[in-house]
Write an enzyme that holds these catalytic residues in place. Structure first.
Site, PDB file in Angstrom:
ATOM      1  CG  ASP A 159      -2.054  -0.917   1.190  1.00  0.00           C
ATOM      2  OD1 ASP A 159      -2.106  -1.749   0.269  1.00  0.00           O
ATOM      3  OD2 ASP A 159      -2.913  -0.845   2.085  1.00  0.00           O
ATOM      4  CG  HIS A 305       2.261   0.072   4.386  1.00  0.00           C
ATOM      5  ND1 HIS A 305       2.025  -0.846   5.390  1.00  0.00           N
ATOM      6  CD2 HIS A 305       1.112   0.789   4.235  1.00  0.00           C
ATOM      7  CE1 HIS A 305       0.778  -0.692   5.838  1.00  0.00           C
ATOM      8  NE2 HIS A 305       0.215   0.288   5.164  1.00  0.00           N
TER       9      HIS A 305
END
Length: 348
Positions: A159, A305
Site C-alpha cells: 500500500d 507498505h
C-alpha cells in the site's frame, strides 16, 4: 495568526491562506504532479513568515499530508464533517473554517493519525460493516483474506506507493524471486511517479486503487467518494495503459456498511487482509517477517507498505518472507485469483 487550507485537485494540491480577520494572504497556490515535499516545504516557509504563527487545516481526506506536516513542526488541525461538505472541500473553505471555527478543530500532533480522537467511532463503523462484508465476499465483491482454499496460496500486497525509492527496491526483490504481487496505489503518488506505475505493470504485477489522497472514506458523501476513486483510477489507467483497476483497498481499512455498498455499486471489489505486518510502525525486519510466517494460512492476504515513510525494514524482511513461505509450499497469487470464481481480469 494565519490559517492555511490544503485542498486537493485533479492535478495535485492547492494552498490558500487567510489572516485572523479572514482576509486572503496572497493568491492561492497550486502544486501539480509533484511529491508531497513541495507543498509541505511551502507551508513551513509560510509558517516562518506568519506574524503570530500558522495553523494548517486539513480534513479527513488529508491522510497523505498530516504526518509530514506535523513532523515538519507545523500546527496541523483537522476539520470534521459537521464543519464541512462531503470531503470535497477547497483550500479556501478549509482556511476559512480554521479562522472562523478554530476551537472546533482537532489537533494532529506528531505521532497521531488523521482520525485521532475518533478511534471508537472508527472501530464501531468497521464492526457494523461485518455483515455487509460477508455478504459481498460470498458474492465475490469483497476479499477478506484467509479463505477456505485447500491449496497453500498467499497474496502479497503493498500500500501507499508508488515511492521513488521504496517501490523500486520492492520491485527488484520481487523480480529476483519471481513473485507476483499487488500494489494499491495512492492517486497523487501515481500522478507524481507515472513511470513507476508503468514498471509495476510491465513486470507482471497488479494495480489496485488506494484512493486519491489516503482519505478516511466513511466521512465522504457519494460525490466525494466518487472523486477519490475516479481520479485515482484515471491516473492509474493513463500511466499503465491497461485500464482502470477494479480492486480497491480503503485506507486504514476504514469502512462502514454504507461505504461497502457504495464501493460495490461503483463496480469495484474491496480487498482487505488477514495478515497485518504493521510495518508502518518500523518494528524491525525480523518482526515483520515473523508476523507473516506466524499468521499466514491458505488464502491469506498480506498487508505491507511501499510508501508512506521509510520502508527499508519491509524491503529487508521480504526475502525472508518469500523464502519462508516457499519452504512451506505456498504459491504466490493475486487477490483476483483468491476471489470467489477466481476471475483473472483485474481492470475494466
Amino acid at each position: 495568526m494565519w490559517f492555511a487550507g490544503v485542498g486537493l485537485t485533479r492535478d495535485g494540491y492547492r494552498i490558500a491562506v487567510v489572516d485572523g480577520e479572514g482576509r486572503p494572504v496572497g493568491a492561492a497556490e497550486r502544486y501539480e504532479r509533484c511529491a508531497q515535499q513541495r507543498p509541505v516545504a511551502r507551508l513551513a516557509e509560510l509558517a516562518g513568515r506568519a506574524p503570530d504563527g500558522l495553523t494548517v487545516v486539513v480534513d479527513s481526506a488529508g491522510g497523505l499530508l498530516d504526518g509530514l506536516l506535523a513532523t515538519a513542526g507545523l500546527d496541523v488541525r483537522r476539520a470534521d464533517p459537521h464543519l464541512l461538505v462531503d470531503g470535497r472541500n477547497t483550500a479556501e473553505e478549509l482556511a476559512g473554517v480554521g479562522q472562523a471555527r478554530f476551537g472546533a478543530l482537532v489537533p494532529l500532533p506528531p505521532g497521531s493519525w488523521i482520525m485521532t480522537g475518533r478511534e471508537q467511532e472508527v472501530s464501531a463503523a468497521e464492526a457494523a460493516a461485518g455483515p455487509v462484508e460477508r455478504r459481498l465476499a460470498a458474492e465475490g465483491r469483497c476479499l477478506l483474506g484467509g479463505g477456505e482454499d485447500s491449496e497453500p496460496t498467499v497474496a502479497l500486497t503493498f500500500d501507499d506507493g508508488p515511492h521513488p525509492e521504496n517501490t523500486q527496491r520492492v520491485l527488484e526483490l520481487l523480480r529476483r524471486h519471481d513473485v507476483r504481487a499487488t500494489f494499491f496505489c495512492i492517486g497523487l503518488n501515481a500522478l507524481a511517479h507515472p513511470a513507476l506505475v508503468r514498471r509495476i505493470v510491465e513486470e507482471g504485477h497488479l494495480l489496485g486503487n488506494h484512493t486519491w489522497s489516503h482519505a478516511y472514506l466513511p466521512d465522504l458523501g457519494r460525490e466525494g467518494l466518487r472523486q477519490q476513486l475516479d481520479f485515482t483510477a484515471e491516473v492509474l489507467a493513463e500511466a499503465s495503459g491497461v485500464g482502470q483497476p477494479v480492486l480497491m483497498r480503503p485506507p486504514y481499512g476504514g469502512r462502514s456498511p454504507q461505504l461497502m455498498e457504495r464501493v460495490a455499486d461503483l463496480g469495484l471489489t474491496t480487498v482487505l487482509w488477514d495478515v497485518d505486518t504493521e510495518d508502518w510502525a518500523e518494528p524491525g525486519a525480523e518482526v515483520i517477517a515473523e508476523r507473516v510466517l506466524r499468521q499466514v494460512r491458505p488464502g491469506s492476504v498480506v498487508l505491507m507498505h511501499d510508501g508512506g515513510g521509510d520502508r527499508s525494514q519491509t524491503v529487508a524482511a521480504l526475502p525472508r518472507i518469500i523464502d519462508g513461505l516457499r519452504r512451506r509450499g505456498y504459491r504466490f497469487v493475486t487477490p483476483a485469483e483468491l476471489l470467489t470464481g477466481r476471475p483473472r481480469t483485474a481492470t475494466r
